[in-house]
Design an enzyme around this catalytic site. Sequence first.
Site, PDB file in Angstrom:
ATOM      1  N   CYS A  20      41.709  51.608  48.933  1.00 17.53           N
ATOM      2  CA  CYS A  20      41.364  50.564  47.961  1.00 17.53           C
ATOM      3  C   CYS A  20      42.340  50.515  46.789  1.00 17.53           C
ATOM      4  CB  CYS A  20      39.942  50.773  47.468  1.00 17.53           C
ATOM      5  SG  CYS A  20      39.564  52.457  46.946  1.00 17.53           S
ATOM      6  N   HIS A  70      38.173  49.079  40.515  1.00 19.31           N
ATOM      7  CA  HIS A  70      39.182  50.038  40.084  1.00 19.31           C
ATOM      8  C   HIS A  70      40.177  49.344  39.158  1.00 19.31           C
ATOM      9  CE1 HIS A  70      37.418  52.661  42.865  1.00 19.31           C
ATOM     10  NE2 HIS A  70      38.332  52.691  43.821  1.00 19.31           N
TER      11      HIS A  70
END
Length: 339
Positions: free
Chosen positions: A125, A238
């Site tokens: 990710c 994130h």
Amino acid sequence: MRVAIVGATGAVGHELLRVLEQSTLNFDELQLYASPRSAGRTLTFAGRELPVQATPEGAIDADVILASAGGSISKALAPAWVAGGAVVIDNSSAFRYDPEVPLVVPEVNGDAALAHRGIIANPNCTTAIAAVAVAPLHRAFGVRRMIVSTYQATSGAGQKGMDELLTQTHRVLHGQEAGAEVFAYPIPFNVIPQIDAFGENGYTREEMKVVWETRKIIGDESLRISCTAVRIPTLRTHAEAITLELERPATPEQARELLRAAAGVEVRDDPASQLYPMPLTATGKYDVEVGRIRSSLVFEGGLDLFVAGDQLLKGAALNAVQIAEYLQQRGALRGRVAG
């Protein structure tokens, strides 16, 4: 055209269902698989309740399998799925470093997916989010060195990670001592500079994933990358601070103009108005937010930028579905002929 999700009851599995509802992927049947303990449940898709089946040991009768059940499951079963005629888009780390398996972010190297031999890997990710922002700059100016510091949400550890943040924060706010099961230390009101195990070079495997995978996706093994990965007490999305040394000097204005035209990017960059990328604004968003674009004070002609991307979307489910869409748009996915 039959699509299957393996790992349908996990955090990424739930996002796959939501993304598929809105996607351009044209399919006729959706099958849901998970562990035996989840078999018998139902999940909602497009207003219908679909049953969850136990993942079989052998082939799955599907044309596309979106796998998000973990590396051990994929490693053991993906060859059988491919032998049964499916294209497997795998969200685990099982095949990312296999030179025969393309590692794909469609906005960056979509054509690599066309060379698959049955399995296509979805990147880590953190890597996927960074690659969307960095690849256009690399194509235009050439990135020589890349320094990344990450601010990674608890969603990176799955639903259990998010649950631990919520339950342990509740404990702290009610005067109790926080515990830790998913993470090495209590996560509420803390940051933990470790994600995954440490290697002999002092970097964690999560940090090295960014190095290995970015090079493979961008197609430049000479790219020098250093990463420090940090877990922070947010639920999802994130964020990353990125410093770039460039082969050809670039101004912030040039970078903004280039990134505004880049697929999958939203330039959110007006510090005077306190406009910049944040998990608060990037959560639930398909595009990766990019901002705080400024000239580097370390590398002449280089750039500093800040990015935020939803870990469960562009960092996982969305990217996987986009790969399937890319294949179908180019005639590389064909449903089975009845009879």
